[in-house]
Design a protein around this motif. Structure first.
Motif, PDB file in Angstrom:
ATOM      1  N   GLN A  83     -40.542  13.927  12.395  1.00 13.66           N
ATOM      2  CA  GLN A  83     -39.572  13.330  11.546  1.00 13.66           C
ATOM      3  C   GLN A  83     -38.428  13.987  11.261  1.00 13.66           C
ATOM      4  OE1 GLN A  83     -41.961  13.947   8.014  1.00 13.66           O
ATOM      5  NE2 GLN A  83     -42.930  11.944   8.054  1.00 13.66           N
ATOM      6  N   ALA A  84     -38.188  15.396  11.734  1.00 10.80           N
ATOM      7  CA  ALA A  84     -36.709  16.002  11.662  1.00 10.80           C
ATOM      8  C   ALA A  84     -36.099  15.431  12.811  1.00 10.80           C
ATOM      9  CB  ALA A  84     -36.916  17.558  11.744  1.00 10.80           C
ATOM     10  N   ARG A  85     -36.669  15.299  13.931  1.00  8.63           N
ATOM     11  CA  ARG A  85     -35.798  14.528  15.185  1.00  8.63           C
ATOM     12  C   ARG A  85     -35.312  13.185  14.724  1.00  8.63           C
ATOM     13  NH1 ARG A  85     -39.792  15.912  19.792  1.00  8.63           N
ATOM     14  NH2 ARG A  85     -38.286  14.589  21.230  1.00  8.63           N
ATOM     15  N   LEU A  86     -35.998  12.353  14.169  1.00  3.90           N
ATOM     16  CA  LEU A  86     -35.954  11.149  13.689  1.00  3.90           C
ATOM     17  C   LEU A  86     -34.615  11.175  12.872  1.00  3.90           C
ATOM     18  CD1 LEU A  86     -39.347   9.519  13.486  1.00  3.90           C
ATOM     19  CD2 LEU A  86     -37.626   8.930  15.066  1.00  3.90           C
ATOM     20  N   ARG A  87     -34.687  12.088  11.932  1.00  6.38           N
ATOM     21  CA  ARG A  87     -33.641  12.361  10.840  1.00  6.38           C
ATOM     22  C   ARG A  87     -32.189  12.497  11.543  1.00  6.38           C
ATOM     23  NH1 ARG A  87     -37.801  14.503   7.726  1.00  6.38           N
ATOM     24  NH2 ARG A  87     -36.847  16.582   8.181  1.00  6.38           N
ATOM     25  N   THR A  88     -32.523  13.443  12.458  1.00  9.36           N
ATOM     26  CA  THR A  88     -31.219  13.878  13.283  1.00  9.36           C
ATOM     27  C   THR A  88     -30.642  12.632  14.164  1.00  9.36           C
ATOM     28  OG1 THR A  88     -32.128  16.214  13.459  1.00  9.36           O
ATOM     29  CG2 THR A  88     -30.513  15.451  15.136  1.00  9.36           C
ATOM     30  N   ALA A  89     -31.592  11.745  14.770  1.00  3.61           N
ATOM     31  CA  ALA A  89     -31.046  10.637  15.411  1.00  3.61           C
ATOM     32  C   ALA A  89     -30.396   9.876  14.418  1.00  3.61           C
ATOM     33  CB  ALA A  89     -32.180  10.419  16.519  1.00  3.61           C
ATOM     34  N   ARG A  91     -28.923  10.525  11.522  1.00  4.62           N
ATOM     35  CA  ARG A  91     -27.784  11.181  11.027  1.00  4.62           C
ATOM     36  C   ARG A  91     -26.408  11.153  12.065  1.00  4.62           C
ATOM     37  NH1 ARG A  91     -30.212  15.227   9.088  1.00  4.62           N
ATOM     38  NH2 ARG A  91     -29.969  16.503  11.204  1.00  4.62           N
ATOM     39  N   GLU A  92     -27.057  11.050  13.317  1.00  9.37           N
ATOM     40  CA  GLU A  92     -25.854  11.143  14.360  1.00  9.37           C
ATOM     41  C   GLU A  92     -25.430   9.684  14.738  1.00  9.37           C
ATOM     42  OE1 GLU A  92     -24.385  13.811  15.666  1.00  9.37           O
ATOM     43  OE2 GLU A  92     -25.561  14.799  14.015  1.00  9.37           O
ATOM     44  N   ALA A  97     -21.073   6.111  13.935  1.00 12.94           N
ATOM     45  CA  ALA A  97     -20.570   4.728  13.387  1.00 12.94           C
ATOM     46  C   ALA A  97     -19.704   4.567  12.564  1.00 12.94           C
ATOM     47  CB  ALA A  97     -21.825   3.923  12.938  1.00 12.94           C
ATOM     48  N   LEU A  98     -19.512   5.459  11.544  1.00 12.45           N
ATOM     49  CA  LEU A  98     -18.489   5.643  10.230  1.00 12.45           C
ATOM     50  C   LEU A  98     -17.103   6.076  11.049  1.00 12.45           C
ATOM     51  CD1 LEU A  98     -17.774   5.366   7.547  1.00 12.45           C
ATOM     52  CD2 LEU A  98     -18.407   8.023   7.029  1.00 12.45           C
ATOM     53  N   LEU A  99     -17.331   7.128  12.097  1.00 12.40           N
ATOM     54  CA  LEU A  99     -16.021   7.618  12.637  1.00 12.40           C
ATOM     55  C   LEU A  99     -15.484   6.865  13.420  1.00 12.40           C
ATOM     56  CD1 LEU A  99     -17.267  11.332  13.627  1.00 12.40           C
ATOM     57  CD2 LEU A  99     -15.790  10.881  11.843  1.00 12.40           C
ATOM     58  N   ASP A 100     -16.195   5.973  14.292  1.00 10.27           N
ATOM     59  CA  ASP A 100     -15.718   4.939  14.841  1.00 10.27           C
ATOM     60  C   ASP A 100     -15.069   3.846  14.207  1.00 10.27           C
ATOM     61  OD1 ASP A 100     -16.937   6.124  17.237  1.00 10.27           O
ATOM     62  OD2 ASP A 100     -18.421   4.589  17.489  1.00 10.27           O
ATOM     63  N   GLN A 101     -15.439   3.426  13.013  1.00 15.50           N
ATOM     64  CA  GLN A 101     -15.284   2.358  12.299  1.00 15.50           C
ATOM     65  C   GLN A 101     -13.748   2.971  11.628  1.00 15.50           C
ATOM     66  OE1 GLN A 101     -16.539   1.927   8.125  1.00 15.50           O
ATOM     67  NE2 GLN A 101     -16.793  -0.359   8.654  1.00 15.50           N
ATOM     68  N   ARG A 102     -13.780   3.898  10.963  1.00 15.50           N
ATOM     69  CA  ARG A 102     -12.471   4.665  10.374  1.00 15.50           C
ATOM     70  C   ARG A 102     -11.399   5.072  11.242  1.00 15.50           C
ATOM     71  NH1 ARG A 102     -13.531   6.626   4.947  1.00 15.50           N
ATOM     72  NH2 ARG A 102     -15.251   4.957   4.183  1.00 15.50           N
ATOM     73  N   LEU A 103     -11.587   5.601  12.492  1.00 12.08           N
ATOM     74  CA  LEU A 103     -10.662   6.102  13.264  1.00 12.08           C
ATOM     75  C   LEU A 103     -10.043   5.283  14.025  1.00 12.08           C
ATOM     76  CD1 LEU A 103     -12.335   9.523  14.268  1.00 12.08           C
ATOM     77  CD2 LEU A 103     -10.781   8.942  12.550  1.00 12.08           C
TER      78      LEU A 103
END
Length: 281
Positions: A83-89, A91-92, A97-103
């Protein structure tokens, strides 16, 4: 008869639509679908060297989906580490996706040109055009090796002093293979593109003047100025990459500042220490 026939056609169309299903679904594995978007994401994540076909990508996704389906059946999706690995994936992927959109919005062509126009004075740099003779020095070379290579560059310099052409000596003796074939000609070089000590030595030379042998982190050099040092203003195309990197950095810093001010964050670093020490007996 006409009504019954029409109803039969409608029923047939309905069954046809059910049979066709979602046109974006390219495979069903158990109760889960593989979509065209999944295939596109898989292909985008592969390197150009791998370059699988769409069919190969689909086969690979079906195999991974079978494994994932069996993992769920075995209850592995409930494992805390999984579950921690799924949350990490997640999150990344979301963060990127947000960085790509904003930048991407901050680095469109018009905005980059505006930044170029506003910072032209800061972008002005010196330019040199020199030939070089170079003797490479391996990283971590000992004193004996450095002395031997120093003697070699001194010998090449002595040939110049005795009257030999710089181009001939460079072709025969320089270990910078890229420039040696051109008689040592490096072409125009902007400040910041090469080692600082190298540029400093090159900028001291008048047209036709030669340097004495000197050392950089890469080896020993002798230079001859093809043109005197001059000040140039790089074109937009020459500095576009640099401008884009600066804009992306500034936009990301502004975004992170905004998020830190708007979203509450509580840290508990002491709990990391407790986890590292583990339970006490």
């Amino acid at each position: 008869m006409h009504r019954k026939g029409s109803r039969g056609v409608l029923v047939g169309l309905a069954w046809g639509l059910v049979a066709c299903g979602d046109p974006n679904v390219v495979a069903e594995v158990g109760k889960r679908d593989v979509s065209k978007g999944d295939v596109s994401a898989y292909l985008e994540a592969r390197s150009a060297r791998e370059a699988p076909s769409a069919t190969q990508a689909l086969d690979a996704l079906v195999d991974r989906s079978l494994l994932a389906d069996e993992a769920r059946r075995a209850g592995l999706d409930k494992d805390p580490k999984v579950q921690a690995r799924l949350r990490t994936a997640e999150r990344e992927v979301l963060a990127q996706a947000l960085l790509d959109q904003r930048l991407s919005a901050a680095t469109d062509d018009a905005k980059l040109r505006e930044r170029h126009a506003a910072s032209r004075e800061k972008l002005v740099r010196r330019e040199v055009h020199v030939r070089q003779i170079m003797v490479l020095v391996p990283p971590g070379a000992d004193e004996v090796t450095r002395n031997r290579l120093q003697s070699r560059i001194n010998g090449l310099y002595a040939r110049l002093v005795s009257g030999e052409s710089f181009e001939v000596v460079a072709r025969e003796g320089s270990e910078d293979t890229a420039s040696a074939s051109r008689g040592g000609d490096l072409g125009p070089v902007l400040e910041g593109q090469v080692d600082e000590g190298f540029f400093t030595e090159a900028a001291r030379l008048a047209k036709g003047e030669r340097s004495r042998p000197f050392a950089t982190a890469f080896g020993f050099h002798v230079l001859e100025a093809v043109e005197p040092v001059r000040t140039v203003e790089p074109t937009f195309e020459q500095v576009r990459g640099r401008l884009e990197a600066e804009v992306r950095r500034d936009a990301q810093e502004a975004l992170m500042k905004e998020l830190r001010e708007r979203i509450p964050v509580k840290r508990h670093p002491e709990r990391l220490e407790a986890r590292a020490q583990g339970p006490r007996s």
